[in-house]
Design a protein around this motif. Structure first.
Motif, mmCIF file in Angstrom:
data_model
loop_
_atom_site.group_PDB
_atom_site.id
_atom_site.type_symbol
_atom_site.label_atom_id
_atom_site.label_comp_id
_atom_site.label_asym_id
_atom_site.label_seq_id
_atom_site.Cartn_x
_atom_site.Cartn_y
_atom_site.Cartn_z
ATOM 1 N N ALA A 1 90.322 13.076 0.134
ATOM 2 C CA ALA A 1 89.522 12.755 1.329
ATOM 3 C C ALA A 1 88.464 12.041 0.643
ATOM 4 C CB ALA A 1 88.894 14.229 1.895
ATOM 5 N N LEU A 2 87.813 12.057 -0.272
ATOM 6 C CA LEU A 2 86.716 11.150 -0.969
ATOM 7 C C LEU A 2 87.450 9.720 -0.980
ATOM 8 C CD1 LEU A 2 83.811 10.689 -1.877
ATOM 9 C CD2 LEU A 2 84.829 11.141 -4.227
ATOM 10 N N LEU A 3 88.365 9.521 -1.574
ATOM 11 C CA LEU A 3 89.197 8.334 -1.558
ATOM 12 C C LEU A 3 89.251 7.596 -0.080
ATOM 13 C CD1 LEU A 3 90.826 5.761 -3.201
ATOM 14 C CD2 LEU A 3 92.832 7.055 -2.842
ATOM 15 N N ALA A 4 89.795 8.509 0.741
ATOM 16 C CA ALA A 4 89.922 7.915 2.124
ATOM 17 C C ALA A 4 88.703 7.284 2.818
ATOM 18 C CB ALA A 4 90.591 8.801 3.017
ATOM 19 N N TYR A 5 87.710 8.050 2.659
ATOM 20 C CA TYR A 5 86.284 7.950 3.050
ATOM 21 C C TYR A 5 85.759 6.587 2.230
ATOM 22 C CZ TYR A 5 81.482 8.419 4.002
ATOM 23 O OH TYR A 5 79.821 8.411 4.183
ATOM 24 N N THR A 6 86.017 6.364 1.165
ATOM 25 C CA THR A 6 85.530 5.093 0.438
ATOM 26 C C THR A 6 86.313 4.074 0.653
ATOM 27 O OG1 THR A 6 85.038 6.751 -1.406
ATOM 28 C CG2 THR A 6 85.017 4.431 -2.074
ATOM 29 N N GLN A 7 87.621 4.238 1.010
ATOM 30 C CA GLN A 7 88.394 3.104 1.235
ATOM 31 C C GLN A 7 88.173 2.540 2.837
ATOM 32 O OE1 GLN A 7 89.806 1.466 -0.848
ATOM 33 N NE2 GLN A 7 91.642 2.238 -1.824
ATOM 34 N N GLU A 8 87.680 3.532 3.516
ATOM 35 C CA GLU A 8 87.354 3.115 4.801
ATOM 36 C C GLU A 8 86.178 2.151 4.920
ATOM 37 O OE1 GLU A 8 85.323 2.801 8.525
ATOM 38 O OE2 GLU A 8 84.694 4.219 7.117
ATOM 39 N N LEU A 9 85.123 2.729 4.143
ATOM 40 C CA LEU A 9 83.839 1.909 4.065
ATOM 41 C C LEU A 9 83.946 0.647 3.316
ATOM 42 C CD1 LEU A 9 81.337 4.786 2.969
ATOM 43 C CD2 LEU A 9 81.137 3.307 4.909
ATOM 44 N N LYS A 10 84.873 0.609 2.356
ATOM 45 C CA LYS A 10 85.047 -0.767 1.546
ATOM 46 C C LYS A 10 86.008 -1.712 2.472
ATOM 47 C CE LYS A 10 87.734 -2.739 -2.274
ATOM 48 N NZ LYS A 10 88.352 -3.618 -1.471
ATOM 49 N N SER A 11 86.993 -1.169 3.382
ATOM 50 C CA SER A 11 87.596 -2.089 4.349
ATOM 51 C C SER A 11 86.504 -2.705 5.416
ATOM 52 C CB SER A 11 88.826 -1.453 4.967
ATOM 53 O OG SER A 11 88.556 -0.314 5.668
ATOM 54 N N ARG A 12 85.607 -1.811 5.774
ATOM 55 C CA ARG A 12 84.520 -2.278 6.676
ATOM 56 C C ARG A 12 83.830 -3.661 6.170
ATOM 57 N NH1 ARG A 12 81.324 1.998 9.662
ATOM 58 N NH2 ARG A 12 83.344 2.924 9.682
ATOM 59 N N TYR A 13 83.236 -3.322 4.911
ATOM 60 C CA TYR A 13 82.263 -4.328 4.278
ATOM 61 C C TYR A 13 82.552 -4.954 3.307
ATOM 62 C CZ TYR A 13 79.273 -1.258 7.145
ATOM 63 O OH TYR A 13 78.692 -0.452 8.211
ATOM 64 N N LEU A 14 83.638 -4.484 2.514
ATOM 65 C CA LEU A 14 83.933 -5.457 1.367
ATOM 66 C C LEU A 14 85.580 -5.793 1.353
ATOM 67 C CD1 LEU A 14 82.051 -3.284 -1.137
ATOM 68 C CD2 LEU A 14 81.498 -5.331 -0.408
ATOM 69 N N LYS A 15 86.076 -6.268 2.261
ATOM 70 C CA LYS A 15 87.349 -6.517 2.308
ATOM 71 C C LYS A 15 88.103 -7.380 1.443
ATOM 72 C CE LYS A 15 87.416 -6.266 7.554
ATOM 73 N NZ LYS A 15 87.267 -6.899 8.790
ATOM 74 N N SER B 1 87.047 -7.594 -1.801
ATOM 75 C CA SER B 1 86.925 -7.332 -2.949
ATOM 76 C C SER B 1 88.083 -6.770 -3.661
ATOM 77 C CB SER B 1 85.574 -6.153 -3.058
ATOM 78 O OG SER B 1 84.495 -6.886 -2.713
ATOM 79 N N ALA B 2 87.977 -6.693 -4.955
ATOM 80 C CA ALA B 2 89.125 -6.087 -5.763
ATOM 81 C C ALA B 2 89.234 -4.748 -5.355
ATOM 82 C CB ALA B 2 88.691 -6.010 -7.182
ATOM 83 N N PRO B 3 90.471 -4.247 -5.200
ATOM 84 C CA PRO B 3 91.007 -2.776 -4.995
ATOM 85 C C PRO B 3 90.404 -1.788 -5.800
ATOM 86 C CG PRO B 3 92.828 -4.020 -5.842
ATOM 87 C CD PRO B 3 91.749 -5.068 -5.789
ATOM 88 N N LEU B 4 90.335 -0.560 -5.137
ATOM 89 C CA LEU B 4 89.931 0.629 -6.229
ATOM 90 C C LEU B 4 91.153 1.170 -6.539
ATOM 91 C CD1 LEU B 4 87.296 1.917 -3.761
ATOM 92 C CD2 LEU B 4 86.758 0.931 -5.776
ATOM 93 N N SER B 5 91.226 1.462 -7.720
ATOM 94 C CA SER B 5 92.338 2.301 -8.054
ATOM 95 C C SER B 5 92.255 3.783 -8.355
ATOM 96 C CB SER B 5 92.620 1.845 -9.914
ATOM 97 O OG SER B 5 91.614 2.333 -10.765
ATOM 98 N N LYS B 6 90.865 4.197 -8.360
ATOM 99 C CA LYS B 6 90.540 5.760 -8.239
ATOM 100 C C LYS B 6 89.356 6.038 -7.823
ATOM 101 C CE LYS B 6 91.687 8.147 -12.023
ATOM 102 N NZ LYS B 6 91.629 8.796 -13.267
ATOM 103 N N VAL B 7 88.910 7.204 -6.869
ATOM 104 C CA VAL B 7 87.962 7.615 -6.602
ATOM 105 C C VAL B 7 87.859 8.984 -6.467
ATOM 106 C CG1 VAL B 7 86.059 7.618 -4.616
ATOM 107 C CG2 VAL B 7 87.714 5.544 -4.958
ATOM 108 N N ILE B 8 87.194 9.742 -7.348
ATOM 109 C CA ILE B 8 87.132 11.304 -7.486
ATOM 110 C C ILE B 8 85.582 11.825 -7.754
ATOM 111 C CG2 ILE B 8 89.384 11.244 -8.888
ATOM 112 C CD1 ILE B 8 87.535 11.619 -11.269
#
Length: 167
Positions: free
Chosen positions: A46-60, A62-69
């Motif tokens: 759920a944290l990864l999904a939340y972070t990815q949503e923010l990243k896709s909104r503001y930092l399209k 930028s380099a991808p995230l491999s892990k969010v925990i």
């Protein structure tokens, strides 16, 4: 006198107001009124999904995230509230980079605004490695109340420490 570990860089008059709230036993009440809810993000997925949503909104771009925990090993006082790591590895003739974000596990129990502030902070490190003017401008672009949330988060950490030492 109460140690204001998390408020070291703030002006003395502001710290005096915090000490006043603590002396009257009102800090927890103040925070509960201001931030009455807790978030529902309890898993790494759920944290990864939340972070990815923010990243896709503001930092399209930028380099991808491999892990969010959520990381139970992060010591909030020594290390940070979260960590952004950037690992580069040579694989064959290519250079591979991985961005990882780790958020202190204690933020599973934090108000939603605090989790957002920490995720925004760590996402900003993808573009700006240092805590400079551009970094804080990016944080404010993603979260307009960033500076107030950072201060309130530090109040919340102070209150948690007081609760632990009292109980």
């Amino acid at each position: 006198m109460t140690a204001l570990t998390y408020l070291g860089g703030y002006p003395e008059p502001l710290k005096a107001q915090v000490l006043q709230l603590i002396a009257h036993g009102k800090l927890g009440e103040f925070l509960a009124k201001r931030y009455p809810d807790s978030h529902l993000i309890q898993s790494d997925k759920a944290l990864l999904a939340y972070t990815q949503e923010l990243k896709s909104r503001y930092l399209k771009s930028s380099a991808p995230l491999s892990k969010v925990i959520f990381d139970g090993k992060i010591n909030v006082i020594k290390d940070a509230l979260g960590l952004h790591t950037y690992v580069s590895r040579v694989q064959g003739n290519k250079l591979k980079a991985k961005n990882e974000i780790r958020i202190a596990a204690l933020f599973k129990a934090a108000p939603p605004a605090f989790l957002r502030m920490i995720v925004v902070h760590e996402l900003a490190h993808i573009r700006e490695k240092e805590h400079n003017k551009a970094f804080y401008q990016l944080c404010q672009h993603m979260e307009p109340d960033y500076h107030q949330l950072e201060f309130d988060l530090r109040l919340w950490l102070t209150w948690r420490d007081l609760e632990k030492s009292a109980g």
